[in-house]
Design a protein around this motif. Structure first.
Motif, PDB file in Angstrom:
ATOM      1  N   PRO A 147      71.160  13.923  41.210  1.00 27.24           N
ATOM      2  CA  PRO A 147      72.402  14.142  41.965  1.00 27.24           C
ATOM      3  C   PRO A 147      72.185  15.336  42.900  1.00 27.24           C
ATOM      4  CG  PRO A 147      72.779  14.015  39.577  1.00 27.24           C
ATOM      5  CD  PRO A 147      71.315  14.199  39.780  1.00 27.24           C
ATOM      6  N   MET A 148      72.257  15.099  44.194  1.00 27.41           N
ATOM      7  CA  MET A 148      71.937  16.156  45.163  1.00 27.41           C
ATOM      8  C   MET A 148      73.161  17.027  45.437  1.00 27.41           C
ATOM      9  SD  MET A 148      68.777  15.276  45.681  1.00 27.41           S
ATOM     10  CE  MET A 148      68.332  16.349  47.037  1.00 27.41           C
ATOM     11  N   PHE A 149      73.781  17.478  44.364  1.00 26.86           N
ATOM     12  CA  PHE A 149      74.962  18.325  44.466  1.00 26.86           C
ATOM     13  C   PHE A 149      75.165  18.997  43.116  1.00 26.86           C
ATOM     14  CE2 PHE A 149      76.111  13.956  43.515  1.00 26.86           C
ATOM     15  CZ  PHE A 149      76.877  14.059  42.369  1.00 26.86           C
ATOM     16  N   GLY A 150      76.085  19.942  43.085  1.00 28.87           N
ATOM     17  CA  GLY A 150      76.331  20.687  41.858  1.00 28.87           C
ATOM     18  C   GLY A 150      77.786  21.108  41.757  1.00 28.87           C
ATOM     19  N   PRO A 151      78.071  22.028  40.837  1.00 27.10           N
ATOM     20  CA  PRO A 151      79.456  22.453  40.621  1.00 27.10           C
ATOM     21  C   PRO A 151      80.137  23.013  41.866  1.00 27.10           C
ATOM     22  CG  PRO A 151      78.075  23.142  38.797  1.00 27.10           C
ATOM     23  CD  PRO A 151      77.148  22.588  39.838  1.00 27.10           C
ATOM     24  N   GLY A 157      85.076  16.768  44.595  1.00 26.31           N
ATOM     25  CA  GLY A 157      84.763  15.342  44.518  1.00 26.31           C
ATOM     26  C   GLY A 157      83.340  15.065  44.977  1.00 26.31           C
ATOM     27  N   TRP A 158      82.870  13.857  44.688  1.00 33.04           N
ATOM     28  CA  TRP A 158      81.475  13.502  44.976  1.00 33.04           C
ATOM     29  C   TRP A 158      81.327  12.567  46.168  1.00 33.04           C
ATOM     30  CZ3 TRP A 158      79.696  12.039  39.295  1.00 33.04           C
ATOM     31  CH2 TRP A 158      79.853  13.174  38.468  1.00 33.04           C
ATOM     32  N   ARG A 159      82.404  12.263  46.859  1.00 33.26           N
ATOM     33  CA  ARG A 159      82.335  11.313  47.966  1.00 33.26           C
ATOM     34  C   ARG A 159      81.363  11.786  49.040  1.00 33.26           C
ATOM     35  NH1 ARG A 159      84.659   6.964  49.393  1.00 33.26           N
ATOM     36  NH2 ARG A 159      86.080   7.099  47.611  1.00 33.26           N
ATOM     37  N   ASP A 160      80.486  10.875  49.461  1.00 34.83           N
ATOM     38  CA  ASP A 160      79.492  11.095  50.519  1.00 34.83           C
ATOM     39  C   ASP A 160      78.390  12.082  50.126  1.00 34.83           C
ATOM     40  OD1 ASP A 160      80.788   9.312  52.241  1.00 34.83           O
ATOM     41  OD2 ASP A 160      82.108  10.878  53.019  1.00 34.83           O
ATOM     42  N   LEU A 161      78.316  12.456  48.841  1.00 31.14           N
ATOM     43  CA  LEU A 161      77.224  13.298  48.364  1.00 31.14           C
ATOM     44  C   LEU A 161      76.083  12.395  47.884  1.00 31.14           C
ATOM     45  CD1 LEU A 161      79.240  16.014  46.393  1.00 31.14           C
ATOM     46  CD2 LEU A 161      78.376  16.124  48.735  1.00 31.14           C
ATOM     47  N   ASN A 162      74.852  12.854  48.105  1.00 30.13           N
ATOM     48  CA  ASN A 162      73.681  12.014  47.837  1.00 30.13           C
ATOM     49  C   ASN A 162      73.336  11.944  46.352  1.00 30.13           C
ATOM     50  OD1 ASN A 162      73.322  11.466  50.570  1.00 30.13           O
ATOM     51  ND2 ASN A 162      71.979  13.222  50.881  1.00 30.13           N
ATOM     52  N   PHE A 183      78.439   7.115  39.409  1.00 39.17           N
ATOM     53  CA  PHE A 183      78.303   7.889  40.640  1.00 39.17           C
ATOM     54  C   PHE A 183      78.737   7.090  41.864  1.00 39.17           C
ATOM     55  CE2 PHE A 183      75.547   9.597  37.441  1.00 39.17           C
ATOM     56  CZ  PHE A 183      75.712  10.962  37.562  1.00 39.17           C
ATOM     57  N   ALA A 184      78.409   5.804  41.879  1.00 41.85           N
ATOM     58  CA  ALA A 184      78.815   4.967  43.003  1.00 41.85           C
ATOM     59  C   ALA A 184      80.335   4.897  43.120  1.00 41.85           C
ATOM     60  CB  ALA A 184      78.228   3.569  42.855  1.00 41.85           C
ATOM     61  N   SER A 185      81.017   4.809  41.976  1.00 37.02           N
ATOM     62  CA  SER A 185      82.477   4.693  41.994  1.00 37.02           C
ATOM     63  C   SER A 185      83.162   5.967  42.465  1.00 37.02           C
ATOM     64  CB  SER A 185      82.992   4.323  40.595  1.00 37.02           C
ATOM     65  OG  SER A 185      82.712   5.360  39.658  1.00 37.02           O
ATOM     66  N   GLU A 186      82.433   7.094  42.413  1.00 38.12           N
ATOM     67  CA  GLU A 186      82.976   8.362  42.912  1.00 38.12           C
ATOM     68  C   GLU A 186      82.681   8.553  44.400  1.00 38.12           C
ATOM     69  OE1 GLU A 186      84.871  10.590  41.230  1.00 38.12           O
ATOM     70  OE2 GLU A 186      84.859   9.221  39.506  1.00 38.12           O
ATOM     71  N   GLY A 187      82.018   7.571  45.002  1.00 40.19           N
ATOM     72  CA  GLY A 187      81.762   7.632  46.441  1.00 40.19           C
ATOM     73  C   GLY A 187      80.426   8.229  46.833  1.00 40.19           C
ATOM     74  N   CYS A 188      79.512   8.414  45.865  1.00 38.57           N
ATOM     75  CA  CYS A 188      78.192   8.972  46.203  1.00 38.57           C
ATOM     76  C   CYS A 188      77.409   8.017  47.099  1.00 38.57           C
ATOM     77  CB  CYS A 188      77.379   9.225  44.929  1.00 38.57           C
ATOM     78  SG  CYS A 188      77.982  10.569  43.903  1.00 38.57           S
ATOM     79  N   ARG A 189      76.556   8.571  47.930  1.00 42.34           N
ATOM     80  CA  ARG A 189      75.609   7.782  48.713  1.00 42.34           C
ATOM     81  C   ARG A 189      74.412   7.508  47.811  1.00 42.34           C
ATOM     82  NH1 ARG A 189      73.120  10.265  52.664  1.00 42.34           N
ATOM     83  NH2 ARG A 189      72.705   8.353  53.830  1.00 42.34           N
ATOM     84  N   MET A 190      74.260   6.268  47.382  1.00 43.11           N
ATOM     85  CA  MET A 190      73.238   5.897  46.415  1.00 43.11           C
ATOM     86  C   MET A 190      71.920   5.624  47.139  1.00 43.11           C
ATOM     87  SD  MET A 190      75.159   6.190  43.796  1.00 43.11           S
ATOM     88  CE  MET A 190      74.223   5.503  42.429  1.00 43.11           C
ATOM     89  N   LEU A 191      70.907   6.428  46.838  1.00 43.13           N
ATOM     90  CA  LEU A 191      69.626   6.362  47.536  1.00 43.13           C
ATOM     91  C   LEU A 191      68.526   6.007  46.545  1.00 43.13           C
ATOM     92  CD1 LEU A 191      70.021   9.670  49.573  1.00 43.13           C
ATOM     93  CD2 LEU A 191      70.538   7.355  50.356  1.00 43.13           C
TER      94      LEU A 191
END
Length: 291
Positions: A147-151, A157-162, A183-191
């Motif tokens: 997950p390319m993000f943190g606290p 929210g996680w939308r548009d985060l990689n 993660f997909a349901s939270e809007g993450c960009r799935m790579l």
């Protein structure tokens, strides 16, 4: 879905909040005692005597270990074994990069009663991939993720985060898909990409970011009354990177084979910029003398 977390530090706590919110059941084991926090979150906590379990692992190579150690073995392993017996669908590994091998080596993986999906969320990828392939039973599935993000970056929210992942060894596609859906349901960009490609890119981005931030900290840069927006960004970079542990920074370098070259590239680039400045200064001085 039942998810057991190994290593319940700040990042694991951050992930578990959303996982629980989605209705999944979470249990955890960790070297530190998070039993009080887990009770507040609704997480079942299994205390994990990491150091002693690792000694037991080392003593397993001795044909006739001391009687005291043998008699204590079942007691010391009790909670770690109970964690693996908790009928999880997924074991989520949230250890530090540097402690991964030791933690996994000391878990009683031989007690697994059925194939599970093991997922790591470490910031380097080739290293955990290799370790998991080495220590896990052949029937265990492996999903390497980052997950390319943190606290901080994910607090709203996680939308548009990689979210990067590689299906290293997956037979149970349903369980794997269910986990990725968190993660997909939270809007993450799935790579989806290989662990090698991740580390090559991360050395150029995440590692360089942390290196520059740590370098600014060594320079002891501080806000001034005349700060530009760009300098304020550098201050924020320093604070963000030094807010992470040095173990993380060290792990990004030690366990990413591409990091050393990027560090050399950064050093060479700084040297080149310095040479350009000195050359221009010398040229200006020559022109002044002519005039």
């Amino acid at each position: 879905m039942k998810i057991g977390i190994v290593g319940f530090g700040p990042f694991a706590q951050f992930l578990s909040n959303t996982i629980i919110k989605q209705g999944h059941t979470v249990s955890a084991t960790s070297r530190s005692d998070y039993s009080h926090l887990c009770s507040q979150l609704g997480v079942q906590f299994f205390k994990y005597n990491h150091n002693y379990n690792y000694i037991l692992y080392l003593y397993s190579f001795i044909p006739s270990p001391p009687k005291l150690l043998s008699s204590c073995s079942s007691y010391t392993c009790r909670d770690s074994c109970a964690f693996l017996d908790a009928d999880n669908d997924v074991v989520l590994i949230c250890t530090s990069i540097l402690s991964l091998s030791q933690v996994l080596a000391s878990l009683p993986l031989g007690r697994l009663k059925r194939p599970l999906l093991f997922v790591d969320v470490l910031s380097v990828k080739e290293h955990p991939k290799q370790v998991l392939l080495q220590v896990l039973p052949e029937e265990s599935d492996i999903l390497c993720t980052h997950p390319m993000f943190g606290p901080d970056s994910g607090k709203d929210g996680w939308r548009d985060l990689n979210f990067m992942y590689e299906k290293v060894r997956v037979r149970d596609e349903a369980t794997c898909s269910n986990f990725l859906h968190i993660f997909a349901s939270e809007g993450c960009r799935m790579l989806e990409m290989s662990c090698e490609e991740h580390d090559r890119l991360a050395a150029k981005s995440q590692f360089i970011t942390h290196t520059i931030g740590r370098s600014l900290a060594e320079m002891d840069i501080k806000p001034t009354p005349i700060d530009t927006k760009s300098f304020q960004t550098l201050i924020q970079l320093k604070e963000t990177t030094t807010g992470s542990s040095f173990d993380l920074f060290s792990g990004l370098f030690t366990h990413n084979r591409f990091a050393k070259q990027e560090l050399e590239n950064l050093e060479n680039a700084l040297h080149k910029v310095k040479e350009m400045l000195i050359q221009r200064m010398n040229e200006e001085q020559v022109l002044q003398k002519i005039e």
